[in-house]
Write a protein that holds these residues in place. Structure first.
Motif, short mmCIF file in Angstrom:
data_model
loop_
_atom_site.label_atom_id
_atom_site.label_comp_id
_atom_site.label_asym_id
_atom_site.label_seq_id
_atom_site.Cartn_x
_atom_site.Cartn_y
_atom_site.Cartn_z
N TRP A 11 19.69 -17.42 12.72
CA TRP A 11 20.22 -17.03 11.40
C TRP A 11 19.15 -17.26 10.33
CZ3 TRP A 11 25.03 -15.05 10.22
CH2 TRP A 11 25.36 -14.98 8.87
N LEU A 12 18.93 -16.27 9.47
CA LEU A 12 17.97 -16.41 8.38
C LEU A 12 18.72 -16.55 7.06
CD1 LEU A 12 15.31 -13.69 9.23
CD2 LEU A 12 15.17 -16.15 9.64
N ARG A 13 18.33 -17.55 6.29
CA ARG A 13 18.93 -17.72 4.96
C ARG A 13 18.47 -16.58 4.08
NH1 ARG A 13 18.67 -23.68 2.55
NH2 ARG A 13 18.98 -22.33 0.77
N GLU A 14 19.39 -16.02 3.32
CA GLU A 14 19.05 -14.89 2.46
C GLU A 14 18.11 -15.30 1.33
OE1 GLU A 14 22.50 -12.84 1.09
OE2 GLU A 14 23.30 -12.61 3.12
N ASP A 15 18.30 -16.50 0.79
CA ASP A 15 17.52 -16.91 -0.37
C ASP A 15 16.09 -17.32 -0.01
OD1 ASP A 15 18.47 -19.13 0.98
OD2 ASP A 15 18.85 -20.30 -0.83
N THR A 16 15.89 -17.93 1.15
CA THR A 16 14.55 -18.42 1.50
C THR A 16 13.93 -17.71 2.69
OG1 THR A 16 15.42 -20.09 3.01
CG2 THR A 16 15.14 -20.74 0.70
N GLU A 17 14.74 -16.92 3.41
CA GLU A 17 14.30 -16.25 4.64
C GLU A 17 13.86 -17.24 5.71
OE1 GLU A 17 14.32 -12.89 5.57
OE2 GLU A 17 15.57 -12.70 3.79
N GLN A 18 14.30 -18.50 5.57
CA GLN A 18 13.99 -19.50 6.58
C GLN A 18 15.09 -19.52 7.63
OE1 GLN A 18 13.33 -23.16 4.40
NE2 GLN A 18 11.12 -22.83 4.51
N ARG A 19 14.68 -19.83 8.82
CA ARG A 19 15.60 -19.85 9.95
C ARG A 19 16.42 -21.14 9.97
NH1 ARG A 19 13.15 -18.84 15.93
NH2 ARG A 19 15.03 -19.39 17.07
N CYS A 20 17.66 -21.03 10.38
CA CYS A 20 18.53 -22.20 10.53
C CYS A 20 17.87 -23.16 11.53
CB CYS A 20 19.90 -21.75 11.03
SG CYS A 20 21.01 -23.10 11.48
N ALA A 21 17.90 -24.43 11.23
CA ALA A 21 17.23 -25.43 12.08
C ALA A 21 18.11 -25.96 13.21
CB ALA A 21 16.78 -26.59 11.21
N GLU A 22 19.35 -25.52 13.30
CA GLU A 22 20.30 -26.06 14.29
C GLU A 22 19.85 -25.74 15.71
OE1 GLU A 22 22.79 -28.29 15.73
OE2 GLU A 22 23.24 -27.97 13.62
N ARG A 23 19.89 -26.77 16.57
CA ARG A 23 19.53 -26.62 17.97
C ARG A 23 20.65 -27.07 18.89
NH1 ARG A 23 14.24 -25.57 19.02
NH2 ARG A 23 12.84 -25.59 17.24
N LYS A 24 21.81 -27.42 18.33
CA LYS A 24 22.96 -27.84 19.11
C LYS A 24 24.09 -26.83 18.92
CE LYS A 24 21.78 -32.69 18.67
NZ LYS A 24 22.16 -33.98 18.13
N ARG A 25 25.04 -26.85 19.83
CA ARG A 25 26.21 -25.97 19.76
C ARG A 25 25.79 -24.51 19.60
NH1 ARG A 25 30.69 -27.79 15.83
NH2 ARG A 25 31.91 -26.49 17.21
#
Length: 87
Positions: A11-25
């Motif tokens: 998932w990319l944040r719309e405001d920063t274009e950074q990827r979600c850091a979640e690695r669980k679930r």
């Protein structure tokens, strides 16, 4: 697919274009056709973003269905129109 996506939510944040850091679930999401299980059509999402996306898709589908029903005359309106035209 998980290896390709580096075991991280895509998932990319719309405001920063950074990827979600979640690695669980992590969960598999179909980016396009739900019946196409090719790797190119699959992506990794965390549970939160997968649920968020699924909710948005269901709201859009319900809104579309309501608009479709509103565009079509009801059965009552159709019967009434037939009766009026028969007079």
């Amino acid at each position: 697919m998980l290896r390709r996506d580096e075991f991280q939510c895509t998932w990319l944040r719309e405001d920063t274009e950074q990827r979600c850091a979640e690695r669980k679930r992590l969960e598999v999401d179909h980016a396009g056709d739900r019946d196409d299980h090719a790797l190119a059509n699959l992506r990794t999402l965390c549970h939160y973003h997968h649920a968020k996306l699924t909710h948005a898709q269901s709201v859009n589908a319900r809104t579309f269905a309501v608009k479709q029903r509103e565009a079509e005359p009801s059965a009552y309106a159709q019967r009434l129109a037939r009766r009026l035209s028969e007079r």
